[in-house]
Design a protein around this motif. Structure first.
Motif, PDB file in Angstrom:
ATOM      1  N   ARG A   3       9.981  33.546  61.559  1.00 40.40           N
ATOM      2  CA  ARG A   3      11.348  33.699  62.059  1.00 40.40           C
ATOM      3  C   ARG A   3      11.343  34.286  63.471  1.00 40.40           C
ATOM      4  NH1 ARG A   3      15.560  37.365  62.366  1.00 40.40           N
ATOM      5  NH2 ARG A   3      17.614  36.408  62.087  1.00 40.40           N
ATOM      6  N   GLN A   4      10.567  35.361  63.660  1.00 45.72           N
ATOM      7  CA  GLN A   4      10.503  35.986  64.982  1.00 45.72           C
ATOM      8  C   GLN A   4       9.910  35.021  66.007  1.00 45.72           C
ATOM      9  OE1 GLN A   4      11.840  38.832  65.867  1.00 45.72           O
ATOM     10  NE2 GLN A   4      12.553  39.184  63.769  1.00 45.72           N
ATOM     11  N   LEU A  31       9.186  33.007  81.626  1.00 46.24           N
ATOM     12  CA  LEU A  31       7.780  33.398  81.573  1.00 46.24           C
ATOM     13  C   LEU A  31       7.610  34.682  80.770  1.00 46.24           C
ATOM     14  CD1 LEU A  31       5.050  32.420  82.585  1.00 46.24           C
ATOM     15  CD2 LEU A  31       5.370  33.806  84.635  1.00 46.24           C
ATOM     16  N   GLN A  32       8.511  35.637  80.949  1.00 46.49           N
ATOM     17  CA  GLN A  32       8.468  36.878  80.172  1.00 46.49           C
ATOM     18  C   GLN A  32       8.631  36.599  78.679  1.00 46.49           C
ATOM     19  OE1 GLN A  32      11.471  39.476  81.756  1.00 46.49           O
ATOM     20  NE2 GLN A  32      10.491  39.661  83.763  1.00 46.49           N
ATOM     21  N   LEU A  33       9.583  35.715  78.348  1.00 42.62           N
ATOM     22  CA  LEU A  33       9.818  35.390  76.941  1.00 42.62           C
ATOM     23  C   LEU A  33       8.632  34.659  76.327  1.00 42.62           C
ATOM     24  CD1 LEU A  33      13.543  34.281  77.224  1.00 42.62           C
ATOM     25  CD2 LEU A  33      12.689  36.259  75.961  1.00 42.62           C
ATOM     26  N   HIS A  34       7.976  33.783  77.093  1.00 43.27           N
ATOM     27  CA  HIS A  34       6.788  33.090  76.580  1.00 43.27           C
ATOM     28  C   HIS A  34       5.677  34.100  76.267  1.00 43.27           C
ATOM     29  CE1 HIS A  34       8.233  29.088  76.860  1.00 43.27           C
ATOM     30  NE2 HIS A  34       8.305  29.037  78.185  1.00 43.27           N
ATOM     31  N   ARG A  35       5.521  35.094  77.113  1.00 44.81           N
ATOM     32  CA  ARG A  35       4.494  36.115  76.856  1.00 44.81           C
ATOM     33  C   ARG A  35       4.836  36.943  75.626  1.00 44.81           C
ATOM     34  NH1 ARG A  35       4.009  37.323  83.310  1.00 44.81           N
ATOM     35  NH2 ARG A  35       2.411  35.731  83.755  1.00 44.81           N
ATOM     36  N   GLN A  36       6.123  37.212  75.427  1.00 43.23           N
ATOM     37  CA  GLN A  36       6.528  37.895  74.188  1.00 43.23           C
ATOM     38  C   GLN A  36       6.208  37.031  72.974  1.00 43.23           C
ATOM     39  OE1 GLN A  36      10.575  39.423  74.143  1.00 43.23           O
ATOM     40  NE2 GLN A  36      10.523  39.765  76.368  1.00 43.23           N
ATOM     41  N   THR A  37       6.389  35.726  73.119  1.00 45.43           N
ATOM     42  CA  THR A  37       6.090  34.812  72.016  1.00 45.43           C
ATOM     43  C   THR A  37       4.604  34.832  71.685  1.00 45.43           C
ATOM     44  OG1 THR A  37       7.874  33.394  72.842  1.00 45.43           O
ATOM     45  CG2 THR A  37       6.431  32.460  71.179  1.00 45.43           C
ATOM     46  N   ARG A  49       2.586  37.337  72.147  1.00 42.89           N
ATOM     47  CA  ARG A  49       2.308  38.613  71.459  1.00 42.89           C
ATOM     48  C   ARG A  49       2.781  38.558  70.014  1.00 42.89           C
ATOM     49  NH1 ARG A  49       3.816  40.711  76.614  1.00 42.89           N
ATOM     50  NH2 ARG A  49       5.954  41.124  75.919  1.00 42.89           N
ATOM     51  N   CYS A  50       3.865  37.819  69.766  1.00 41.13           N
ATOM     52  CA  CYS A  50       4.366  37.666  68.395  1.00 41.13           C
ATOM     53  C   CYS A  50       3.334  36.932  67.532  1.00 41.13           C
ATOM     54  CB  CYS A  50       5.699  36.910  68.422  1.00 41.13           C
ATOM     55  SG  CYS A  50       6.415  36.594  66.799  1.00 41.13           S
ATOM     56  N   VAL A  51       2.680  35.927  68.101  1.00 40.85           N
ATOM     57  CA  VAL A  51       1.641  35.199  67.360  1.00 40.85           C
ATOM     58  C   VAL A  51       0.527  36.145  66.940  1.00 40.85           C
ATOM     59  CG1 VAL A  51      -0.099  33.380  67.514  1.00 40.85           C
ATOM     60  CG2 VAL A  51       2.170  33.004  68.481  1.00 40.85           C
ATOM     61  N   ASP A  52       0.115  37.010  67.861  1.00 41.35           N
ATOM     62  CA  ASP A  52      -0.957  37.960  67.550  1.00 41.35           C
ATOM     63  C   ASP A  52      -0.494  38.989  66.527  1.00 41.35           C
ATOM     64  OD1 ASP A  52      -2.618  36.670  69.329  1.00 41.35           O
ATOM     65  OD2 ASP A  52      -2.080  37.967  71.010  1.00 41.35           O
ATOM     66  N   ARG A  53       0.720  39.486  66.695  1.00 44.50           N
ATOM     67  CA  ARG A  53       1.202  40.560  65.824  1.00 44.50           C
ATOM     68  C   ARG A  53       1.299  40.107  64.376  1.00 44.50           C
ATOM     69  NH1 ARG A  53       5.512  41.438  68.271  1.00 44.50           N
ATOM     70  NH2 ARG A  53       7.186  40.778  66.879  1.00 44.50           N
ATOM     71  N   HIS A 112      -0.310  37.374  63.153  1.00 44.49           N
ATOM     72  CA  HIS A 112      -1.517  36.614  62.779  1.00 44.49           C
ATOM     73  C   HIS A 112      -1.171  35.162  62.415  1.00 44.49           C
ATOM     74  CE1 HIS A 112      -3.515  40.491  62.808  1.00 44.49           C
ATOM     75  NE2 HIS A 112      -2.629  40.950  61.945  1.00 44.49           N
ATOM     76  N   LEU A 113      -0.383  34.514  63.252  1.00 45.52           N
ATOM     77  CA  LEU A 113       0.010  33.128  63.003  1.00 45.52           C
ATOM     78  C   LEU A 113      -1.087  32.173  63.447  1.00 45.52           C
ATOM     79  CD1 LEU A 113       3.725  33.270  64.219  1.00 45.52           C
ATOM     80  CD2 LEU A 113       2.861  33.553  61.901  1.00 45.52           C
ATOM     81  N   ASN A 114      -0.971  30.911  63.030  1.00 45.83           N
ATOM     82  CA  ASN A 114      -1.939  29.883  63.392  1.00 45.83           C
ATOM     83  C   ASN A 114      -2.049  29.759  64.911  1.00 45.83           C
ATOM     84  OD1 ASN A 114      -2.781  27.000  64.037  1.00 45.83           O
ATOM     85  ND2 ASN A 114      -3.118  27.056  61.820  1.00 45.83           N
ATOM     86  N   LYS A 115      -3.235  29.485  65.404  1.00 43.00           N
ATOM     87  CA  LYS A 115      -3.484  29.413  66.845  1.00 43.00           C
ATOM     88  C   LYS A 115      -2.645  28.329  67.523  1.00 43.00           C
ATOM     89  CE  LYS A 115      -7.396  26.214  66.384  1.00 43.00           C
ATOM     90  NZ  LYS A 115      -8.824  26.008  66.682  1.00 43.00           N
ATOM     91  N   HIS A 116      -2.248  27.306  66.779  1.00 43.43           N
ATOM     92  CA  HIS A 116      -1.464  26.236  67.386  1.00 43.43           C
ATOM     93  C   HIS A 116      -0.114  26.747  67.889  1.00 43.43           C
ATOM     94  CE1 HIS A 116      -3.873  23.063  64.914  1.00 43.43           C
ATOM     95  NE2 HIS A 116      -4.478  23.399  66.042  1.00 43.43           N
ATOM     96  N   TYR A 117       0.367  27.826  67.304  1.00 45.25           N
ATOM     97  CA  TYR A 117       1.628  28.385  67.781  1.00 45.25           C
ATOM     98  C   TYR A 117       1.485  28.898  69.214  1.00 45.25           C
ATOM     99  CZ  TYR A 117       3.382  28.056  63.019  1.00 45.25           C
ATOM    100  OH  TYR A 117       3.796  27.584  61.804  1.00 45.25           O
TER     101      TYR A 117
END
Length: 503
Positions: free
Chosen positions: A147-148, A169-175, A177-181, A183-188
């Motif tokens: 969801r996030q 660009l700022q929002l993409h970087r937040q996205t 970090r969300c993948v890392d936080r 632990h989503l699939n790398k394709h995200y």
């Protein structure tokens, strides 16, 4: 958004969005068909995938399972997205969205809203993209992490398409970090890298665009021809921007070769044939069901027609009544204008009377010693000749036509009597006899007449509010003004002003 960006970055998005699994649902058969269809989709067997999705829809409809039917409709929409058929993609996504909303399947509704926001954004329809993004914000996903991610991703995408590159660009970087936080699939992350490539290209930063191309390549490894096609297309655009025609052509050939391997016209035709055949069968079944119910529906239709006819007749009556009322109100406005014109003519005649004639008249009355004065104490029912009444009425009318005088908040019967050289008893008697009004009603008539003129005169009074107008007429409250206005004209000041302006 540029067509090349829409072509390959969105393919990454749909792969991610379609990866939301269906979990915890009781209908095993429909659920299994849905999962088999998703497996074929990821293996780029689109005709086989659509076949599974259609069987899932048929099974779900027979079982009354709105969840899996809505989900499968969304998946068919994503197949058409992969086949670059934007219109049919939106059609099936919206069907899935509406069914999910109607049946309360909030997870599928959120999935469809996320799809639609992305589809519309990548086809330069920002208004619709923002609409479905706003809906997505209120809906759940199968996990908080997804969801996030989707909320950040779509927000960044819409911001990028709106031309706010730094914020995007700022929002993409937040996205990322969300993948890392979560632990989503790398394709995200890979799809985000693809969007960042084009942000840097728009900024003219070729070095950073190349760098993110390689970051994207490192993430995807050798996974899937869809991802490799996007990688070659990004390299093609970077080389084209830098002016390297040879490498541009090279990457163009690589991307085209993969695209042709993924999608053939035979696959497209097979998908279309299956969907059309399924829809035809469903239409035939619907017709048969309707035929069984036609007798009952005939009664309902007949009653409906009767009700509609009655409503139409009632509407006609109401419209005609309203039209007559409007006509009457417009006539009233014209009469007000005519009255004001007559009043102006009357003031002109009064001004043409010489002071000598007025003085002689008053001396003549004094010699007869029968003209009422403010110093005399009149009887309760004063005795006045017709000539005295006429002359006093003329003086009263002259004062009442003095807008500045009657619009003073302190103007009263006593003030009027003083201005005409008489007393309140004689003045009140004359008003009642000549006008058939009392003083308050007469004053409201003249003030409201002036109010009508000011409401119509946009040139001199158009900058004033209604409050400023009624205060300038001597009224101390809006409610008193409206009550007086409605009593004289049968409508509110606002209605009068609107009718006068449309006249």
């Amino acid at each position: 958004m540029k067509k090349n960006l829409a072509h390959h970055i969105f393919l990454l998005v749909i792969c991610l969005f379609s990866s939301i699994p269906s979990v915890g649902k009781p209908v095993a058969n429909a659920d299994s068909l849905l999962k088999w269809g998703e497996k074929d989709y990821y293996n780029e067997l689109y005709s086989d995938a659509v076949d599974k999705y259609l069987k899932c829809i048929e099974k779900a409809r027979n079982d009354g399972d709105d969840y899996h039917e809505a989900y499968a409709l969304c998946e068919i929409g994503m197949v058409y997205t992969r086949l670059n058929d934007y219109q049919r993609s939106v059609f099936y996504l919206q069907k899935g969205f509406e069914l999910a909303r109607k049946s309360g399947c909030r997870e599928v509704e959120g999935k469809a809203a996320a799809h639609l926001a992305a589809v519309y954004a990548f086809n330069d329809k920002l208004a619709e993209a923002k609409k479905y993004y706003a809906i997505e914000q209120k809906l759940p996903h199968v996990s908080e992490g997804l969801r996030q991610y989707f909320l950040l991703y779509n927000k960044a995408l819409i911001t990028q398409l709106s031309g706010q590159s730094d914020k995007a660009l700022q929002l993409h970087r937040q996205t990322l970090r969300c993948v890392d936080r979560f632990h989503l699939n790398k394709h995200y992350s890979s799809s985000v890298y693809g969007l960042i490539v084009y942000l840097y290209l728009d900024k003219g930063n070729i070095a950073m665009a190349k760098d993110y191309c390689e970051k994207y390549r490192a993430f995807i490894g050798k996974d899937g021809r869809v991802f490799m096609e996007a990688y070659y297309e990004m390299l093609r655009d970077v080389c084209n921007y830098s002016g390297d025609k040879a490498m541009t052509a090279n990457y163009e050939r690589k991307a085209d070769s993969i695209s042709m391997a993924i999608i053939t016209q035979q696959q497209i035709n097979a998908v279309d044939n299956k969907v059309v055949q399924f829809e035809d069968e469903q239409s035939q079944n619907t017709i048969l069901e309707l035929s069984d119910k036609v007798t009952h529906r005939d009664v309902v239709i007949a009653l409906t027609v009767v009700v509609i006819v009655m409503l139409v007749l009632l509407t006609i009556i109401i419209v005609r009544s309203n039209r007559k009322l409007k006509d009457a109100q417009r006539i009233l406005i014209r009469k007000n204008q005519e009255i004001r014109l007559e009043a102006q003519n009357y003031r002109s005649l009064l001004n043409n009377n010489t002071e000598t004639k007025v003085k002689a008249s008053r001396e003549d009355e004094g010699s007869k010693d029968d003209t009422p004065t403010s110093g005399n104490k009149p009887a309760a029912q004063p005795l006045m000749s017709e000539e005295q009444t006429r002359r006093l009425a003329a003086e009263i009318t002259k004062v009442m036509n003095d807008t500045e005088a009657i619009c003073s908040p302190s103007f009263s019967l006593a003030v009027l009597a003083q201005m005409v050289g008489s007393n309140t008893t004689y003045v009140s008697y004359t008003i009642n006899k000549v006008y058939n009004f009392n003083f308050k009603t007469l004053l409201n008539e003249y003030r409201i007449r002036e109010a009508c003129q000011r409401l119509e005169d946009q040139k001199h009074y158009g900058h004033l509010t209604i409050k400023a107008i009624f205060q300038g007429l001597g009224y101390n409250s809006y409610s008193n003004f409206v009550a007086a206005f409605k009593k004289v004209n049968g409508m509110t000041p606002s209605e009068y002003m609107r009718l006068a302006s449309s006249k």
